[in-house]
Structure formats: C-alpha cells, structure tokens
Design an enzyme around this catalytic site. Structure first.
Site, short mmCIF file in Angstrom:
data_model
loop_
_atom_site.label_atom_id
_atom_site.label_comp_id
_atom_site.label_asym_id
_atom_site.label_seq_id
_atom_site.Cartn_x
_atom_site.Cartn_y
_atom_site.Cartn_z
N HIS A 494 62.32 37.72 -18.75
CA HIS A 494 63.70 37.94 -18.34
C HIS A 494 64.30 36.67 -17.72
CE1 HIS A 494 67.02 40.52 -16.62
NE2 HIS A 494 67.06 39.50 -15.78
N GLU A 495 63.61 36.13 -16.72
CA GLU A 495 64.14 34.95 -16.04
C GLU A 495 64.19 33.74 -16.96
OE1 GLU A 495 65.61 35.21 -13.27
OE2 GLU A 495 64.93 37.24 -12.85
N HIS A 501 69.54 30.15 -21.50
CA HIS A 501 71.01 30.16 -21.52
C HIS A 501 71.54 28.85 -20.95
CE1 HIS A 501 74.77 32.94 -20.82
NE2 HIS A 501 74.98 32.01 -21.72
#
Length: 712
Positions: A494-495, A501
């Site tokens: 997730h991180e 991004h």
C-alpha cells in the site's frame, strides 16, 4: 501521511538457523542487519537528505532563512511581471522554496530520534507557517501559522494571479496543466478570504487561527484515556487496563479481547461523554461553518469538496445512501453470522452489541479459513517482499529499485535504507528512503512523506522527487530476517503505491506533484497495490520460505484472501456510517440537534446495531480533524482502484501495456489533471455513482475457485 495502521511483529521468539535462499540484491539488502558505517574520520558530512545545511539542528534556521530570502525575491518578481504563463511558474517556485523546508521539517519533527533535531524542525514549521499565514504546502496535514501578515493575505500577490485569470485570451493560451495549477493557487487564496474586504479578511484569519487551536485540542482529546474508580470495575477484569492508584485508565476499546465483559466495559468507559471534548467539537464544527459561509460557501462540506471527484456533498450522500442500500442484505447476514458465533461461545448473553463484531468476525475467519498470521510469516521476509515489489514494478513500468549507500549524515538512523528508482530508458526517477524498523519514540504509523516534489526547473532539468516510507517492523537479527504478517505485507505494498505515485509522476509543477491531488483520489494508487498483494500470480513470484526456499502454497493465499471477505459487508457498512456522520456534521448549520443525538440517529439508519446510551463515539473520531467532510474518500478511492484492477490487471497483473496505460493516464499527472478525467482515461468511460457502488459490492463476493481447491 496517507494511510496509518498499527502494526505488530512476529518471530521475536524464534531461534532457528537462517538459510540463505539466493535473494536479489534489493531483497538481500533488506534481509540483513545493517552493518553500521565504516569509521570515516575525514569524510564530509552532507546533512539530512543531502541538504548541506542540515548536518546539525542549527541548520534548520539557516535553511528557513535562505528560503524566506528567496521567497521575498520571488514575490517581488511575480508582482512586477506582466501576467502570463511565467506567473504560474514563479508561484510554483515560490511554493517549492517553502515546501522544501516545511515538508522536510514536518517529517523530521516527528521521526528524528534526536530531540534537538525535532525541536529545530518544529520551530522551522512555525516560522514557515507564519510566513504563509495559514497554508502553504499542499502535502501538509497541519494548518500552519498564527495570523501574522503572510503570503495568503498578500493582496498584491493575489492580484498578480487575478490579472492572469481575468484575461480570457491569456487563460485560453495556457496549457491545461498550467491553467489548473493557476486555478488551484487562486482557490488557496480565496478559501483564506483574500477576496474579502479588510474587516472580513481579518475575521477569516481569526477563524483560521481558532480552528487550528480547536483542531489541536480535539485531536489530543481523542486519544486521552478515560478514568474510572477502580472499585466500579469487577476485580477479575481490572488487569486488562492500566491501574493508577485508586483508578483504572482505559485508553482504547480492547476490541480483540475474548472476554465480552472487558470489551463492554472498555466501550462504555472509553466512549463516556467528556463535557470539555464535546464543547470543543461543537465549537470546531461551528467555526468551520462560519469560515465556509464567510468565504462564500453554503456549508463547510461544499468548501472542502471543491476540486474533488465527488465535487459536492449531495453527490457524496447519494453515493453513501446507494451503497448502504446495496450492502443492507449482506450486512444483515453478516450480523446473523456474528450473532450465531456469539451465541455459540456465550449462550447466556447472545445479544449483538457494537463492541462484538471485531472480535467475533475474527473468530469466524480463523474457524473457516485457518488463516493464522504466524503460518504465513516465514514466507514473507522483508527482503522477499521487496524483491516482489521490484519484480512487479519492473514488469509493469520498466523500473528497478537499487539500494544506495547514503552519505554520512544523510539519514537519521543507521537502519534507514535509501532506494534509487531507475527507469530502463528514462534513467533516475527519484529516491525513496525506507524507514521501516521500530525504535523508541517513533510514531506507530505507516506513512508516506513527500520530502521534495518533482518539477521542471527553469534550466530545463527535472527536480527529482524524494519521499520517505515509514513503517514499524521488527528488526532482523543474526539468525532471523524481518518476517511480516500478511497485514504488514499488504501495508508495505500500500505505502509503496504512494511512493510510485510520487516517482512516476512527471508534472511540470511541484504544487501538483505525485500525491498532491484531491483526497478522494490520493488513495487510488496505494489501494490498487493491495489487489496485487492479494493475487497469487504476484505473490508466487516472491513468497518463499526464508529457510527452505519453498513457495507459499496457492491454497494458503486463496484462504487468506477469502478470509478477508468474512463479515466484510458489515465492516464496509460501518465505514458508510462514519462517512455519513462526517457529512452531516459538516453540512447545514446550526445542526438539527446535539452531535450525540445525530450520532444515534445516523447509527440507526446507516449501521444497524443499537446506539449505547451514555456513549459519544464522535468524541474519539480523530479523522474529523484531518479528513473533515472527506471521510468518504477511502470508499471512493477503493471503488476506483477496484475498477482499474478489473479493467487493466485482472486478466494479467504483469501486463506491461496496461501498466504503461495506467502510468500515462493516471500516475503521470499527480494532481495536475481533473481526477475524474484521469479515471476516465484509464477506464475508457466516465463511471457513474452506480459503477462506484457496484465495484465495492462486487469485491465482497466469494471466489468459487477457493472452495474447489479447499475441497480437494
């Protein structure tokens, strides 16, 4: 910080021989203890993140003074220059010069192990905040400043941007990203009240300061333990709580404790209304409403949702109500299952109460799927998981992760790893500092921090992004690598979605770099990574036993994934309730009744389990500070991630063409493009509210393949 979950560790008690299993360089680097830096008597100390001034705490003052001098020069330039594209470039450089100190200081003040660095960073945040008045960096989670004259109340600075946006011919000549960034800067000005007359502008500044103080006070109160006289608790459950003389301190809900009475006591005591906290919340909501009306919005929610995918609170409530209706039957079935398990284990007291679902749904998962986390840990060494991420990113985007040796003074703790992110043809994209391991006084959160945003500089070079990923994992030892639970592994993925991004964005302006985008879009890349983390085709590439090299069996992955769907409708229904409550609190004022009465009514409508008299859960709802009127964002982001997964990666999670399309249409733009346009670019259609709802509900369906495998 974009996602935060408390972590625990496994493997501390194991004492077995650790057998090497031919890890790649990046995997090996994370599966060994840091050796410590060789003695270097003559090497130059470069400073934190390579910033020369930050080789000592005093350097923060030097860095902030340098940034403020540059700010004064840039303000002079933009106010004297004719309006045009250059206006936006100077505004962005102005923002960048301050963000590069404020963002870095924002991280250091909570994460550096040395008090002197933390204090210097805190002072730098205050100083930069005073310069900006109430806002500067879009990545900051904290409103800064104390109402001193600053950039957001500089009328001349505002007018230089206003001249650009008022000239239709000039606006039409701007490319879409430049126009959007100009409009975002204008929005930042106007929500601070710069367009108002002097008296109202002062009122807006005063309200911002008051909201800051109330937010800090409320946030502290959400974590403050409740206190009760010891004799009021049955003696046999007191050991579950902290004792303080003749009193017991209750600092949480004890949701995972098997004893029903302990959970009931914790719920009723921890959530007992506190008059001071109640008044603080009421004043916070009231002042937010006053500020929104002052700057031209009918409610605070309308102000907060401008520029988001949802656009307005009416759309949010329509989404939540449709989702609640779709979940209704599934939620009832989940509650029946939970009630059945409670009746089985505690037949004398089988009524289902709000403190029951977390515990009994866990019992159901364990009974049905035998997904005990410790069974999985040996297959999820940290090095294996990092190797898996490297494989995935290489195949989707053509990028590789390389571990670099940081210079002396560049990192704040010797176990921090520095990763260079390198594209096969574009070269170096940026740096990720991995602060993964537990230490004293480190926040117990999984977080992504932007330290420096990417942007195109005036000389044509690209300013490379720098981010930190912070986790709380157990340290490796001589005999044992760091072993992750499935939840830890999913959090890591997730991180890393947030980090990618930041790395893969190539925006012209740092104001919209990477994760600097609307809240209901920011979690899409990170949640999408959870789908990869739960796909056997991906997990099979890296999950192997740290001793034997054996791959994690497919049926274990399937059982783990399906176990997460047990009572998932009830879990989602709870999130709908929270999001609806948040919208009502930030909707029309004055509120129709007390915040507790609204809680009771909303819980009955959107959740189903009874409200417990003399409790006030809203006084522990810390997200009302950082996510006021935006708590729905996680549900919307998950819906988009689900749609992107099904459209691009469900058939082949390593599809390079799909990866490039995802990067081109979504990741590359950061916040420089309307979020719905980015979603439309990936999905090849503009999703409706029903599409969002159906995406979330379809994820709850059980996978028939799992039952086939388990029956063999």
């Amino acid at each position: 910080m974009l996602c935060a979950r408390r972590l625990g560790g496994f493997g501390a008690g194991l004492r077995v021989r650790w057998v090497s299993t031919s890890w790649s360089p990046v995997g090996a680097a994370f599966n060994v203890q840091p050796q410590g830096r060789r003695l270097d008597l003559f090497g130059e100390r470069r400073g934190l993140f390579g910033v020369p001034e930050l080789s000592a705490p005093e350097g923060f003052r030097v860095a902030q003074e340098k940034a403020l001098r540059k700010t004064e020069q840039l303000v002079g330039r933009v106010c004297s220059a004719p309006p045009g594209p250059q206006t936006v470039l100077i505004f962005d450089e102005l923002s960048d010069s301050l963000c590069r100190v404020a963002d870095l200081a924002d991280f250091v003040k909570i994460a550096h192990p040395e008090a002197a660095f933390r204090e210097a960073a805190e002072e730098a945040c205050r100083s930069i905040g005073a310069m900006v008045e109430t806002y500067v960096c879009p990545s900051s989670r904290t409103v800064l400043g104390r109402g001193a004259p600053g950039l957001n109340t500089n009328v001349e600075l505002y007018q230089s941007l206003q001249k650009l946006l008022a000239d239709k011919k000039l606006v039409d000549s701007l490319d879409p990203e430049t126009r959007r960034v100009a409009e975002l800067f204008m929005f930042d000005f106007e929500i601070s009240g710069i367009h108002l007359d002097r008296e109202k502008r002062k009122r807006a500044v005063d309200l911002n300061v008051k909201i800051l103080d109330l937010s800090s006070a409320f946030l502290m109160g959400t974590h403050f333990p409740s206190r009760i006289e010891k004799h009021l608790l049955p003696e046999h459950i007191r050991h579950h709580f902290e004792l303080a003389g003749d009193h017991v301190l209750v600092d949480g809900l004890r949701a995972e404790v098997p004893d029903d009475l302990v959970r009931e006591a914790a719920y009723k005591i921890f959530l007992y209304p506190n008059a001071g906290q109640l008044k603080c919340l009421e004043e916070l909501l009231s002042n937010r409403d006053l500020l929104a009306k002052l700057v031209g919005y009918s409610t605070y929610s309308h102000r907060a949702l401008q520029g988001t995918m949802a656009k307005n609170p009416e759309t949010v409530m329509q989404f939540l109500e449709k989702l609640s209706d779709k979940l209704s039957e599934r939620t009832i079935k989940d509650f029946e299952m939970i009630r059945g398990m409670k009746m089985k284990l505690n037949p004398q007291n089988s009524e289902l109460m709000p403190w029951d679902p977390p515990y009994y749904s866990g019992v159901l998962r364990a009974e049905r799927y035998n997904s005990e986390p410790s069974l999985y840990c040996p297959f999820f060494s940290l090095g294996a998981c990092m190797e898996g991420l490297n494989i995935l990113f290489n195949r989707l985007f053509g990028i590789s992760l390389f571990v670099e040796q940081p210079a002396k003074g560049e990192v704040w703790c010797e176990d921090v790893r520095k990763l260079a992110v390198v594209h096969e043809s574009e070269g170096l994209l940026g740096y990720i500092y991995c602060d993964f391991f537990q230490r004293a006084d480190k926040p117990h959160q999984d977080c992504h921090f932007t330290i420096r945003g990417g942007r195109l500089k005036e000389d044509g070079d690209y300013q490379l992004p720098i981010v930190v990923l912070m986790l709380n994992l157990p340290h490796p030892s001589k005999n044992l690598p760091t072993l992750l639970t499935p939840g830890m592994m999913e959090n890591l993925f997730h991180e890393m979605g947030h980090a990618m991004h930041s790395m893969l964005g190539r925006t012209r302006y740092q104001h919209v770099t990477g994760t600097r985008c609307p809240t209901d879009f920011a979690e899409v890349p990170s949640i999408l990574m959870e789908y990869f983390a739960n796909d056997y085709r991906v997990v099979h590439q890296f999950a192997r036993h740290y001793q034997t090299g054996q791959s994690l069996p497919r049926n274990m992955v399937s059982r783990l994934c399906e176990s997460k769907k047990v009572c998932a409708a009830a879990d989602m229904q709870l999130q709908v309730f929270y999001a609806a409550l948040d919208q009502i609190y930030h909707g029309k004022h004055p509120l129709r009744s007390s915040t507790t009465d609204i809680l009771r009514d909303t819980q009955e409508k959107f959740y189903g389990l009874p409200y417990v008299p003399n409790t006030a859960w809203q006084l522990r709802f810390s997200h009302l500070v950082g996510y006021g009127a935006k708590y729905y964002s996680y549900l919307v982001s998950r819906a988009v991630a689900s749609m992107v997964w099904r459209e691009c990666f469900l058939r082949d999670p390593f599809n390079r063409a799909a990866g490039e399309r995802y990067r081109r249409e979504m990741l590359a733009h950061g916040g420089g493009k309307e979020p719905l346009l980015m979603v439309q670019g990936v999905l090849q259609k503009c999703p409706s509210i029903d599409d969002f709802v159906n995406a979330l509900v379809s994820d709850l369906d059980m996978d028939f393949e799992t039952f086939l495998m388990d029956s063999k």
